[in-house]
Scaffold this motif. Structure first.
Motif, PDB file in Angstrom:
ATOM      1  N   THR A  21      51.459   6.111 -34.588  1.00 28.30           N
ATOM      2  CA  THR A  21      52.950   5.469 -35.375  1.00 28.30           C
ATOM      3  C   THR A  21      54.313   6.248 -34.898  1.00 28.30           C
ATOM      4  O   THR A  21      54.931   5.606 -34.877  1.00 28.30           O
ATOM      5  CB  THR A  21      53.449   4.457 -37.325  1.00 28.30           C
ATOM      6  OG1 THR A  21      52.321   6.327 -37.727  1.00 28.30           O
ATOM      7  CG2 THR A  21      51.875   3.948 -37.467  1.00 28.30           C
ATOM      8  N   ILE A  24      54.100   3.473 -32.058  1.00 28.42           N
ATOM      9  CA  ILE A  24      53.298   2.147 -31.781  1.00 28.42           C
ATOM     10  C   ILE A  24      53.842   2.032 -33.399  1.00 28.42           C
ATOM     11  O   ILE A  24      52.977   2.630 -34.415  1.00 28.42           O
ATOM     12  CB  ILE A  24      51.667   2.023 -31.503  1.00 28.42           C
ATOM     13  CG1 ILE A  24      51.402   2.358 -30.782  1.00 28.42           C
ATOM     14  CG2 ILE A  24      51.307   1.242 -32.120  1.00 28.42           C
ATOM     15  CD1 ILE A  24      49.874   2.733 -30.567  1.00 28.42           C
ATOM     16  N   MET A  28      51.707  -3.129 -35.254  1.00 35.82           N
ATOM     17  CA  MET A  28      51.264  -3.220 -34.021  1.00 35.82           C
ATOM     18  C   MET A  28      49.358  -3.165 -33.840  1.00 35.82           C
ATOM     19  O   MET A  28      48.892  -3.404 -33.137  1.00 35.82           O
ATOM     20  CB  MET A  28      52.143  -2.657 -33.497  1.00 35.82           C
ATOM     21  CG  MET A  28      53.574  -3.426 -33.069  1.00 35.82           C
ATOM     22  SD  MET A  28      53.197  -5.466 -32.205  1.00 35.82           S
ATOM     23  CE  MET A  28      52.418  -5.264 -30.491  1.00 35.82           C
ATOM     24  N   LYS A  60      61.850   0.355 -33.411  1.00 33.37           N
ATOM     25  CA  LYS A  60      60.454  -0.645 -32.915  1.00 33.37           C
ATOM     26  C   LYS A  60      60.461  -1.672 -31.667  1.00 33.37           C
ATOM     27  O   LYS A  60      59.990  -2.698 -32.238  1.00 33.37           O
ATOM     28  CB  LYS A  60      60.330  -0.226 -34.436  1.00 33.37           C
ATOM     29  CG  LYS A  60      59.679   0.523 -35.044  1.00 33.37           C
ATOM     30  CD  LYS A  60      59.353   0.049 -36.826  1.00 33.37           C
ATOM     31  CE  LYS A  60      58.061  -0.534 -36.746  1.00 33.37           C
ATOM     32  NZ  LYS A  60      57.529  -0.464 -38.718  1.00 33.37           N
ATOM     33  N   ALA A  62      58.670  -2.790 -29.505  1.00 32.92           N
ATOM     34  CA  ALA A  62      57.448  -3.471 -29.452  1.00 32.92           C
ATOM     35  C   ALA A  62      57.292  -3.515 -29.693  1.00 32.92           C
ATOM     36  O   ALA A  62      56.620  -5.527 -29.419  1.00 32.92           O
ATOM     37  CB  ALA A  62      56.185  -2.361 -29.291  1.00 32.92           C
ATOM     38  N   ILE A  63      57.616  -4.799 -31.393  1.00 31.27           N
ATOM     39  CA  ILE A  63      57.705  -6.242 -32.466  1.00 31.27           C
ATOM     40  C   ILE A  63      58.471  -7.394 -31.135  1.00 31.27           C
ATOM     41  O   ILE A  63      57.979  -8.226 -31.211  1.00 31.27           O
ATOM     42  CB  ILE A  63      57.872  -5.644 -33.254  1.00 31.27           C
ATOM     43  CG1 ILE A  63      56.905  -4.627 -34.249  1.00 31.27           C
ATOM     44  CG2 ILE A  63      58.330  -6.905 -34.600  1.00 31.27           C
ATOM     45  CD1 ILE A  63      57.595  -4.609 -35.660  1.00 31.27           C
ATOM     46  N   LYS A  64      59.749  -6.895 -30.997  1.00 27.06           N
ATOM     47  CA  LYS A  64      59.796  -7.673 -30.005  1.00 27.06           C
ATOM     48  C   LYS A  64      59.313  -8.111 -29.225  1.00 27.06           C
ATOM     49  O   LYS A  64      59.437  -8.861 -28.259  1.00 27.06           O
ATOM     50  CB  LYS A  64      61.537  -7.459 -29.972  1.00 27.06           C
ATOM     51  CG  LYS A  64      62.790  -8.817 -29.255  1.00 27.06           C
ATOM     52  CD  LYS A  64      64.395  -8.397 -29.551  1.00 27.06           C
ATOM     53  CE  LYS A  64      65.230  -8.871 -28.908  1.00 27.06           C
ATOM     54  NZ  LYS A  64      66.086  -8.617 -29.432  1.00 27.06           N
ATOM     55  N   ASN A  65      59.501  -7.193 -28.148  1.00 27.85           N
ATOM     56  CA  ASN A  65      58.227  -6.916 -27.225  1.00 27.85           C
ATOM     57  C   ASN A  65      57.027  -7.854 -26.560  1.00 27.85           C
ATOM     58  O   ASN A  65      57.278  -9.083 -26.178  1.00 27.85           O
ATOM     59  CB  ASN A  65      57.597  -5.970 -26.071  1.00 27.85           C
ATOM     60  CG  ASN A  65      59.107  -5.151 -25.744  1.00 27.85           C
ATOM     61  OD1 ASN A  65      60.490  -5.399 -25.223  1.00 27.85           O
ATOM     62  ND2 ASN A  65      58.986  -4.533 -25.905  1.00 27.85           N
ATOM     63  N   TYR A  66      56.325  -8.273 -27.866  1.00 28.98           N
ATOM     64  CA  TYR A  66      55.350  -8.440 -28.531  1.00 28.98           C
ATOM     65  C   TYR A  66      55.980 -10.216 -28.511  1.00 28.98           C
ATOM     66  O   TYR A  66      54.893 -10.899 -28.217  1.00 28.98           O
ATOM     67  CB  TYR A  66      54.418  -8.199 -29.930  1.00 28.98           C
ATOM     68  CG  TYR A  66      53.277  -8.000 -29.867  1.00 28.98           C
ATOM     69  CD1 TYR A  66      51.467  -8.238 -28.939  1.00 28.98           C
ATOM     70  CD2 TYR A  66      53.110  -9.706 -30.568  1.00 28.98           C
ATOM     71  CE1 TYR A  66      51.239  -8.711 -28.984  1.00 28.98           C
ATOM     72  CE2 TYR A  66      51.429 -10.423 -31.006  1.00 28.98           C
ATOM     73  CZ  TYR A  66      51.047  -9.929 -29.383  1.00 28.98           C
ATOM     74  OH  TYR A  66      50.063 -10.528 -29.999  1.00 28.98           O
TER      75      TYR A  66
END
Ligand code: G1P
Length: 290
Positions: A21, A24, A28, A60, A62-66
């Motif tokens: 983490t 990541i 995720m 973080k 990656a959450i919005k990207n996802y």
């Protein structure tokens, strides 16, 4: 009835899953090939969510990207005929769903995180889903509590029975002499965050799914931080019980606490065992007949 807005608090550092983490977000981490957070988003949509409000941290991304589209990847999957993968990266159920991101600058607890959603939520009932808790059930856990909520419009919390050795990890409710009805729902008289087993008012513990009316925001504003500086949603619910009937429902289904490594591993195995292909593989590994 639809619960159109869902709040997902996801700003935590996930220290229990370090070193992964560091880069990541724990939400995720995948159960087989799907991030934990997507299970919670699917559940929110099952109960009618049209807007998912993430309370997140700028650390973080990656959450919005996802939950954003990746045109280059879509184009490549289309041109190579990988249509089933195209559906996986852009599920149809997401088509009319709005994703909103609110930055939680300080880690001041679950109550504080939920309060940040006040403006985005507006005047309707809304759900809160803690993505650490993974539920496997049909109908989904949130649909089950939505059905209880729709009977009387009283705030509703999903709960389950927990053994004495683990009760100190949860919010625990006091039914104060009220009985569970035929649908396993009851009004509570009190709630305590993470009590010692010797003072726990019952063995009925809060699972990570809630439906609130906007009255909860006024209660959160009145809560003082606890010893660790956190504003607990449990303390706001305690105040709420003085204003509105708050009910709990013992949900039907399985729950895995993916906030712990044990629970995460159990969830991975449980999901895999429901798939004929993976369950065969796992049985072979365990019996040494690979
Ligand atoms: C939070 C809540 C707790 C609840 C639990 C469910 O605790 O504060 O009342 O029982 O989620 O997962 P946490 O797991 O964030 O420590």
């Amino acid at each position: 009835m639809k619960i159109k807005k869902a709040v997902l608090p996801v700003a935590g550092f996930g220290t229990r899953f370090l070193p992964a983490t560091k880069a990541i977000p724990k939400e995720m981490l995948t159960i087989i090939d799907k991030p934990l957070i997507e299970y919670a988003v699917e559940e929110a949509i099952s109960a009618g969510a049209e807007e998912i409000i993430f309370i997140t941290s700028y650390t973080k991304p990656a959450i919005k990207n996802y939950f954003s589209r990746v045109p280059e990847l879509e184009k490549q999957l289309k041109s190579t005929g990988k249509i089933e993968l195209l559906e996986k990266i852009q599920p149809k159920i997401f088509e009319n769903v709005k994703f909103t991101y609110i930055n939680q600058k300080e880690q001041k607890g679950l109550g504080h995180a939920i309060l940040l959603a006040e403006e985005a939520v507006g005047s309707d009932a809304f759900s809160v889903l803690l993505p650490d808790d993974l539920f496997i059930s049909t109908p989904s856990c949130l649909e089950q509590i939505r059905d209880s909520y729709s009977q009387n419009l009283q705030p509703t919390i999903a709960v389950n029975r927990i053994d004495k050795n683990n009760i100190h990890k949860y919010g625990v409710v006091d039914l104060g002499g009220n009985q569970l009805n035929k649908t396993n729902t009851a009004v509570i008289s009190n709630i305590i965050e993470k009590p010692h087993a010797s003072v726990a008012p019952s063995d009925i513990a809060v699972a990570g799914r809630y439906i609130f009316n906007p009255t909860i925001f006024e209660c959160i504003k009145k809560v003082e931080a606890d010893n660790s500086g956190e504003i607990q949603i449990t303390d706001a619910i305690k105040l709420l019980t003085k204003i509105e009937n708050v009910q709990v429902k013992i949900f039907d289904g399985e729950k895995y606490d993916c906030g712990s490594k044990d629970g995460y591993l159990e969830a991975t195995i449980a999901v895999a065992m429901k798939d004929p292909y993976y369950s065969n593989k796992i049985k072979k590994i365990i019996t040494g007949k690979l």
